[in-house]
Design a protein around this motif. Sequence first.
Motif, short mmCIF file in Angstrom:
data_model
loop_
_atom_site.label_atom_id
_atom_site.label_comp_id
_atom_site.label_asym_id
_atom_site.label_seq_id
_atom_site.Cartn_x
_atom_site.Cartn_y
_atom_site.Cartn_z
N ASP A 125 0.81 -1.22 0.00
CA ASP A 125 0.00 0.00 0.00
C ASP A 125 0.85 1.27 0.00
OD1 ASP A 125 -2.33 -1.46 -0.04
OD2 ASP A 125 -2.65 -1.36 2.12
N SER A 138 -4.34 -3.41 -3.57
CA SER A 138 -5.48 -3.69 -2.68
C SER A 138 -6.65 -2.75 -2.98
CB SER A 138 -5.06 -3.58 -1.21
OG SER A 138 -4.64 -2.27 -0.89
N ARG A 204 1.56 -10.82 0.04
CA ARG A 204 0.55 -9.77 -0.11
C ARG A 204 -0.16 -9.91 -1.46
NH1 ARG A 204 1.97 -5.24 3.17
NH2 ARG A 204 2.77 -6.10 5.13
N GLN A 208 -4.45 -10.72 -2.68
CA GLN A 208 -5.30 -9.95 -3.60
C GLN A 208 -5.79 -10.83 -4.76
OE1 GLN A 208 -6.24 -7.19 -2.45
NE2 GLN A 208 -4.70 -7.18 -0.83
#
Length: 368
Positions: A125, A138, A204, A208
Amino acid sequence: MLEEGHRWWWLWLVGVHGILMAAVVSSDTLVESPHVPAMFVFGDSLVDDGNNNFLSSMARSNYYPYGCDFSGGATGRFTNGRTVADMLGALLGLPYVPAFANPTTVGSRILGGVNYASAAGGILDETGQNLGQRYGLSQQVVNFEISLNELRGMMSATNLTQYLAKSIAIVVVGSNDYINNYLLPGSLYSSYNPRDYANLLLNRFARQIVALHSVGLRKLMLAGLGPLGCIPNQRASGRAPRGRCVDSVNEMLGSYNEGLKSLVDQLNARYQGATFLYANTYAVFGDILNDPASYGFKVIDTACCGLGRNQGQITCLPLAMPCANRNDYLFWDAFHPTEAANAVFAWRAYLGPPNDCYPINLQQMALL
């Protein structure tokens, strides 16, 4: 590198560079019936088609000479012409998919797909925060769910399930997690070794991708990272002798690309009825760098538009004068390929052997 048999086939395909460029159909010459109902695009500036125009960001390209070879002019695409996503969409028989952030991307306009990609965005992010607003991966998934809510009002639940299952998602992300995060002085992740950082990104990323599967997508192409140490920006950094790529940067990408290919295997084994592909970006651009003449390129170390060493220290500025012979260049600006280079990647992802697109190519996935 390609196996010898495949290599000669590709050299035949791209031996005449003008033929290759003409062969990637434009959105104005679509096939009669699309191979898939829609294409949804996630990623960064390599495939952004204008989302950042509507964000408060320094990562924008809605000015000349960007788009100087594109029918719509400077739309926010970070190249002189079409992106890889534009070309893959055309090969699938689809028109250009609209940018999510454009207020006009509503109603029937979203039925052929939507582009959620955002320049400077990444898997993490915080990636790209030095450049202002952007949609990280995200947030792009959240934005897709917004589109999904709108689609629910346009078709029945059964039809939506079938529509999503037949549609294709293209995910091109991760470069900024290195260029605009890990490699920046003072990065929060500077204490990570390359393997641990790659594992963090992959964990990560997997979340997603699973989220996209959970809401109905069943065909996803996941692109690996290209040789970032060879882009003009990195060549201009002074970390390598003139004329050489920054080998240390390229070497750290191996863990990520190997891990992403392994993730594709895991996802295909776990989710029956879904198909995940690994697009081998590194191999495609590695082949061009190793033998540029065979692909019609003459300049592989310097940007077509930019300033400073390798024209990569300052990226393409408004009203700058780009090189005249753009199809001879591998790189358009400090970070992004030319339309000519995008054409090579698009063809190899769409029609290539397993070394280019694993375990099957995009055309084969579209026909499933």
